[in-house]
Scaffold this active site. Structure first.
Site, PDB file in Angstrom:
ATOM      1  N   ALA A  34      -1.225  12.594   7.688  1.00 55.29           N
ATOM      2  CA  ALA A  34      -0.622  12.703   6.363  1.00 55.29           C
ATOM      3  C   ALA A  34      -1.719  12.578   5.320  1.00 55.29           C
ATOM      4  CB  ALA A  34       0.435  11.618   6.153  1.00 55.29           C
ATOM      5  N   GLU A  51     -13.717   3.496   5.767  1.00 54.93           N
ATOM      6  CA  GLU A  51     -13.526   2.529   6.850  1.00 54.93           C
ATOM      7  C   GLU A  51     -14.573   2.722   7.951  1.00 54.93           C
ATOM      8  OE1 GLU A  51      -9.003   1.254   7.187  1.00 54.93           O
ATOM      9  OE2 GLU A  51      -9.239   3.409   7.489  1.00 54.93           O
ATOM     10  N   GLY A 108      -0.545   4.479   0.060  1.00 54.41           N
ATOM     11  CA  GLY A 108      -1.368   5.620   0.409  1.00 54.41           C
ATOM     12  C   GLY A 108      -0.614   6.561   1.339  1.00 54.41           C
ATOM     13  N   SER A 146      -8.764  10.469   7.373  1.00 55.64           N
ATOM     14  CA  SER A 146      -8.894   9.607   6.198  1.00 55.64           C
ATOM     15  C   SER A 146     -10.344   9.338   5.821  1.00 55.64           C
ATOM     16  CB  SER A 146      -8.154   8.286   6.430  1.00 55.64           C
ATOM     17  OG  SER A 146      -8.706   7.584   7.525  1.00 55.64           O
ATOM     18  N   GLY A 181       0.822  -1.207   0.000  1.00 61.20           N
ATOM     19  CA  GLY A 181       0.000   0.000   0.000  1.00 61.20           C
ATOM     20  C   GLY A 181       0.848   1.245   0.000  1.00 61.20           C
ATOM     21  N   ASN A 222      -6.499   0.912  10.963  1.00 60.13           N
ATOM     22  CA  ASN A 222      -7.408   1.441  11.962  1.00 60.13           C
ATOM     23  C   ASN A 222      -8.180   0.322  12.651  1.00 60.13           C
ATOM     24  OD1 ASN A 222      -7.015   4.294  11.839  1.00 60.13           O
ATOM     25  ND2 ASN A 222      -8.060   4.320   9.855  1.00 60.13           N
ATOM     26  N   LYS A 263      -7.087   5.133  20.567  1.00 62.12           N
ATOM     27  CA  LYS A 263      -7.004   5.606  19.191  1.00 62.12           C
ATOM     28  C   LYS A 263      -8.358   5.496  18.501  1.00 62.12           C
ATOM     29  CE  LYS A 263      -5.348   6.948  15.237  1.00 62.12           C
ATOM     30  NZ  LYS A 263      -4.440   6.122  14.421  1.00 62.12           N
ATOM     31  N   ASN A 306     -10.609   8.204  16.461  1.00 63.39           N
ATOM     32  CA  ASN A 306     -11.065   7.954  15.096  1.00 63.39           C
ATOM     33  C   ASN A 306     -12.582   8.004  14.958  1.00 63.39           C
ATOM     34  OD1 ASN A 306      -8.560   7.736  13.946  1.00 63.39           O
ATOM     35  ND2 ASN A 306      -8.530   5.512  13.877  1.00 63.39           N
TER      36      ASN A 306
END
Length: 291
Positions: A123, A255, A10, A243, A8, A98, A174, A178
């Site tokens: 990012a 996601e 990304g 994201s 990946g 995630n 986390k 998210n």
């Protein structure tokens, strides 16, 4: 020479591959769908470049020391297609995704050789192979031999990789961050949206539901986390885009299951309702499907 394959390219995979390539002791292979000429990442320390070996065909993969699965959670099947060629008898797999279910996503690799990774690395990919890294970033992995070996890969970079004796709590912490980010996707506004009082209260409710489910799963999460996440978001770069937001705007899959649906699903297992996470994920998913 440590052979590292990153699946990946990304925002996360590309940034990690570029930083790992800055060390002469690493030989980096990038496993992607489409070829890239190079990686160019604008970082807080300046622009870095890397020209790793690029593979687009899993049949050409060869065993490496480390595989970093840095795809979105809904791309696990595609990522797994690379594993037969990349995995040798001693290869370790780092799952950099995630959610809180890292260890169940790639059953092809023994659990003892799988390292679940929590990453905080703001990012954004602006074009194939072109990424903007907004701050230094951090990584947390379990306090084990494999975890320590993974963290050591980032020595000498600006990414702070550490082990933790309580990975479960760190993962749910986390996830709490998210899950609150869904408000940015719904409003199509970056981190500054948390300054709106009404939105901030919705974020707190999302996080409180996550805290309740996380505690039932064994995580240690304080009530104060809900307020802290709102404060952290207001202090982030005002144009920082998570994201989920970026994927929704770009028309890509999201996601939602790993960031919000998992709270609803695991909550049901414990008899804990998560109505705000369910209520926001449903219309956002429907809007994405219509788009």
């Amino acid at each position: 020479m440590i052979r590292i394959a990153v699946i990946g390219a990304g925002a996360i995979g590309g940034t990690l591959a570029a930083w790992l390539a800055q060390r002469d002791a690493h030989a980096i292979t990038l496993c992607v769908r489409s070829p890239l000429d190079e990686l160019v990442v604008e970082t807080p320390a300046g622009t870095i470049r890397a020209a790793p070996r690029v593979l687009t065909d899993p049949a050409r993969a060869e065993p490496v020391d480390w595989v970093l699965a840095a795809t979105k959670t809904y791309d696990c099947a595609a990522a797994a297609a690379w594993l037969p060629g990349l995995i040798g008898p001693e290869t370790r797999l780092a799952v950099i995704q995630n959610g809180v279910e890292h260890l169940s996503r790639f059953p092809q690799v023994p659990g003892a050789r799988t390292v679940p990774v929590i990453i905080d690395l703001p990012a954004e990919r602006t074009a194939p192979g072109r990424i903007v890294q907004r701050r230094e970033g951090s990584i947390l992995v379990p306090d084990s031999d494999a975890g320590a070996a993974f963290a050591a890969l980032f020595a000498g970079t600006i990414i702070d990789a550490q082990t933790t004796p309580d990975w479960l709590t760190a993962a749910w912490r986390k996830l709490a961050i998210n899950c609150s980010g869904i408000v940015s996707a719904i409003t199509r506004r970056p981190a500054e949206v948390a300054n709106d009082a009404g939105v901030a209260e919705v974020m707190r409710t999302l996080v409180r539901e996550c805290i309740a489910v996380g505690r039932a799963e064994g995580a240690t999460l304080p009530d104060s986390l809900a307020d802290k996440i709102v404060v952290w978001t207001t202090r982030a770069h005002p144009q920082s885009v998570n994201s989920l937001h970026a994927d929704f705007v770009a028309g890509r899959p999201m996601e939602l299951e790993a960031r919000n649906g998992v709270i609803v699903r695991l909550g049901a297992r414990h008899g804990i309702d998560a109505p705000m996470n369910r209520a926001l994920a449903a219309p956002l998913g429907a809007a994405a499907a219509a788009a």
